[in-house]
Motif scaffolding. Structure first.
Motif, PDB file in Angstrom:
ATOM      1  N   UNK A  19      34.511  44.708  38.057  1.00  0.00           N
ATOM      2  CA  UNK A  19      35.557  44.246  37.135  1.00  0.00           C
ATOM      3  C   UNK A  19      36.936  44.367  37.786  1.00  0.00           C
ATOM      4  N   UNK A  20      37.225  43.410  38.635  1.00  0.00           N
ATOM      5  CA  UNK A  20      38.474  43.399  39.393  1.00  0.00           C
ATOM      6  C   UNK A  20      39.447  42.383  38.803  1.00  0.00           C
ATOM      7  N   UNK A  21      40.734  42.487  39.155  1.00  0.00           N
ATOM      8  CA  UNK A  21      41.670  41.436  38.747  1.00  0.00           C
ATOM      9  C   UNK A  21      41.268  40.070  39.265  1.00  0.00           C
ATOM     10  N   UNK A  22      40.697  40.038  40.473  1.00  0.00           N
ATOM     11  CA  UNK A  22      40.263  38.754  41.033  1.00  0.00           C
ATOM     12  C   UNK A  22      39.185  38.102  40.164  1.00  0.00           C
ATOM     13  N   UNK A  23      38.241  38.942  39.669  1.00  0.00           N
ATOM     14  CA  UNK A  23      37.210  38.392  38.783  1.00  0.00           C
ATOM     15  C   UNK A  23      37.837  37.924  37.478  1.00  0.00           C
ATOM     16  N   UNK A  24      38.787  38.684  36.945  1.00  0.00           N
ATOM     17  CA  UNK A  24      39.427  38.302  35.689  1.00  0.00           C
ATOM     18  C   UNK A  24      40.136  36.959  35.811  1.00  0.00           C
ATOM     19  N   UNK A  25      40.823  36.747  36.932  1.00  0.00           N
ATOM     20  CA  UNK A  25      41.469  35.450  37.168  1.00  0.00           C
ATOM     21  C   UNK A  25      40.434  34.333  37.188  1.00  0.00           C
ATOM     22  N   UNK A  26      39.372  34.521  37.977  1.00  0.00           N
ATOM     23  CA  UNK A  26      38.356  33.475  38.133  1.00  0.00           C
ATOM     24  C   UNK A  26      37.606  33.219  36.832  1.00  0.00           C
ATOM     25  N   UNK A  27      37.298  34.305  36.099  1.00  0.00           N
ATOM     26  CA  UNK A  27      36.516  34.155  34.875  1.00  0.00           C
ATOM     27  C   UNK A  27      37.308  33.407  33.812  1.00  0.00           C
ATOM     28  N   UNK A  28      38.578  33.750  33.655  1.00  0.00           N
ATOM     29  CA  UNK A  28      39.378  33.072  32.627  1.00  0.00           C
ATOM     30  C   UNK A  28      39.655  31.624  33.014  1.00  0.00           C
ATOM     31  N   UNK A  29      39.838  31.363  34.294  1.00  0.00           N
ATOM     32  CA  UNK A  29      40.028  29.978  34.728  1.00  0.00           C
ATOM     33  C   UNK A  29      38.776  29.159  34.480  1.00  0.00           C
ATOM     34  N   UNK A  30      37.613  29.734  34.767  1.00  0.00           N
ATOM     35  CA  UNK A  30      36.361  29.029  34.509  1.00  0.00           C
ATOM     36  C   UNK A  30      36.172  28.785  33.019  1.00  0.00           C
ATOM     37  N   UNK A  31      36.501  29.784  32.192  1.00  0.00           N
ATOM     38  CA  UNK A  31      36.390  29.610  30.742  1.00  0.00           C
ATOM     39  C   UNK A  31      37.280  28.477  30.260  1.00  0.00           C
ATOM     40  N   UNK A  32      38.482  28.369  30.841  1.00  0.00           N
ATOM     41  CA  UNK A  32      39.400  27.301  30.436  1.00  0.00           C
ATOM     42  C   UNK A  32      38.833  25.929  30.760  1.00  0.00           C
ATOM     43  N   UNK A  33      38.035  25.842  31.799  1.00  0.00           N
ATOM     44  CA  UNK A  33      37.435  24.550  32.165  1.00  0.00           C
ATOM     45  C   UNK A  33      36.174  24.253  31.364  1.00  0.00           C
ATOM     46  N   UNK A  34      35.419  25.309  31.014  1.00  0.00           N
ATOM     47  CA  UNK A  34      34.105  25.109  30.388  1.00  0.00           C
ATOM     48  C   UNK A  34      34.185  25.033  28.861  1.00  0.00           C
ATOM     49  N   UNK A  35      35.074  25.822  28.243  1.00  0.00           N
ATOM     50  CA  UNK A  35      35.046  25.993  26.798  1.00  0.00           C
ATOM     51  C   UNK A  35      35.975  25.059  26.037  1.00  0.00           C
TER      52      UNK A  35
END
Length: 445
Positions: A19-35
């Motif tokens: 659970x790193x900041x890098x994962x948080x950036x990538x996860x939220x960006x992916x959510x913005x594209x998928x959801x």
């Protein structure tokens, strides 16, 4: 890479290996594209909230950066309970929501959970799509297309107003001690209960970023029990770090668990004609005593696997209006899209006020079978659960209990634990069987 999402989002040691900041950036960006709806007729909007853990400040910044980098606007609502964030997703007609919290876990942990439009938890397929998007190249917006960030100053007030509108009875005359676990409900829970008319003593409501869940809250009831007895209060309410749970204690300090709370609410809703299909949805962890009490009350019980997401799925599929878990996650889908500890507490106290009964009198509808739960730390929870030695030990315990009890083993959805649960006619039998099973689980590899 192992699957990121557990039963309640992505969770782990904050700033550790996962659970790193890098994962948080990538996860939220992916959510913005998928959801977000495919037509892209508007700029996507996401509600972002957190509990008061120190690491939440870091992860909130990373989440917001990821959203903006994908062209989504972020509405920061600050420190609020998980159910408040879910409510605000619907209230603001946002495309999705992000809650940064590890719920009842210790302070060093944190987590990221996602809500779809309307404030609903994501189904497995959408979680898988978000996870797959982590490795999918995507165009980056620039200029005016980069997402914007704003703060919602009245977020807590909106949530409290919602709670008050969903409570059928004022709470005048009740004195309650509320243990906020130094968590996300430290401000809004005492405020909501006071505005509903209760006389409130706030306990463990001074979060400093480091003390969340530290020997307090719904997983540590002893201080609340003592406070209720010393104060002469009518009851105590215990929340966890993100306040999606509610447990209670009566005036003597005796615990009132989620099964008993669900039984009280089920009867109240049946009497008011609000219990759809006269049915309660519970998980396999609910005590046999709940099933017997509901049978006697003419209320059916639908059973799901552990996890409030599965309770939610069954509620939505059947159009039912009450469900939850023994741990205190209680879902009232007409007023909430996820477990809401504050709403649960207000409905429980409203039943007390309406009937003039104590919480002990109301909870007495359930006579729990003695139940023992052991959490066994393991290296590989999935492998241990599939161990032949463990299966043989479970079969032997079930044969010993016959039809008078039950055994349940399951891997935790959020930690490297195997949970061993035994119900038996006596506490001694339950303790003995659970102890033997725990030893086998601990020795399994």
């Amino acid at each position: 890479m192992r699957r990121l999402f557990g039963t309640d989002g992505v969770r782990g040691l904050a700033n550790g290996e996962l659970l790193t900041p890098e994962l948080a950036v990538a996860l939220s960006a992916s959510a913005a594209r998928v959801l977000v709806d495919r037509d892209r007729s508007h700029r996507p909007v996401a509600v972002v909230g957190r509990d008061p853990r120190a690491s939440g400040e870091m992860l909130e910044s990373a989440v917001v950066a990821g959203l903006a980098s994908a062209g989504a606007d972020a509405v920061r609502v600050g420190v609020l309970p998980t159910p408040a964030v879910a409510f605000l997703v619907g209230e603001l007609d946002a495309d999705f929501g992000v809650m940064i919290s590890a719920s009842h876990n210790p302070m060093p942990d944190n987590g990221i959970k996602l809500f779809a439009a309307g404030g609903h938890k994501l189904p497995d397929a959408q979680e898988a799509a978000v996870e797959a998007g982590l490795d999918t190249p995507a165009a980056r917006p620039t200029g005016a297309d980069v997402g914007r960030v704003r703060d919602l100053g009245d977020a807590g007030a909106r949530y409290v107003d919602h709670l008050l509108s969903a409570t059928p009875q004022r709470l005048d005359g009740l004195r309650v001690v509320v243990d906020c676990a130094h968590g996300a409900a430290s401000t809004v829970a005492p405020d909501a209960y006071r505005r509903a008319g209760a006389d409130v003593v706030a306990l463990h409501a001074e979060p400093d970023g480091l003390n969340i869940n530290e020997g307090v809250g719904s997983t540590h009831l002893d201080r609340l029990q003592r406070a209720v007895r010393e104060d002469g209060a009518d009851l105590g309410i215990a929340h966890d770090g993100d306040a999606d749970r509610c447990l209670a204690v009566d005036a003597t300090g005796a615990p009132v668990d989620g099964d008993q709370i669900m039984a009280v609410l089920a009867v109240a809703m049946r009497d008011a004609g609000e219990l759809a299909g006269d049915t309660l949805v519970a998980t396999v962890m609910s005590n046999l005593g709940l099933h017997l009490a509901m049978r006697d009350a003419g209320i059916a019980v639908r059973t799901t696997q552990v996890g409030d997401r599965y309770v939610l799925e069954e509620l939505r599929a059947g159009g039912f209006t009450l469900g939850g878990e023994q741990s205190g996650h209680v879902v009232l889908p007409r007023d909430a899209t996820t477990g809401d500890g504050l709403l649960t507490a207000m409905r429980l106290m409203a039943r007390m006020a309406a009937t003039g009964s104590s919480v002990a009198e109301l909870a007495a509808i359930v006579t729990p079978l003695p139940q023992v739960l052991r959490n066994v730390q393991v290296v590989d929870k999935a492998a241990v659960a599939e161990s032949p030695a463990v299966r043989d030990a479970v079969a032997a315990a079930e044969a010993e209990l016959g039809g008078a009890g039950r055994v349940l083993l399951r891997p935790s959805g959020t930690e490297q634990l195997v949970r061993v649960m035994v119900e038996a006619p006596t506490a001694e039998q339950a303790q003995a069987a659970a102890g033997r099973l725990a030893e086998v689980v601990a020795a399994a590899h």
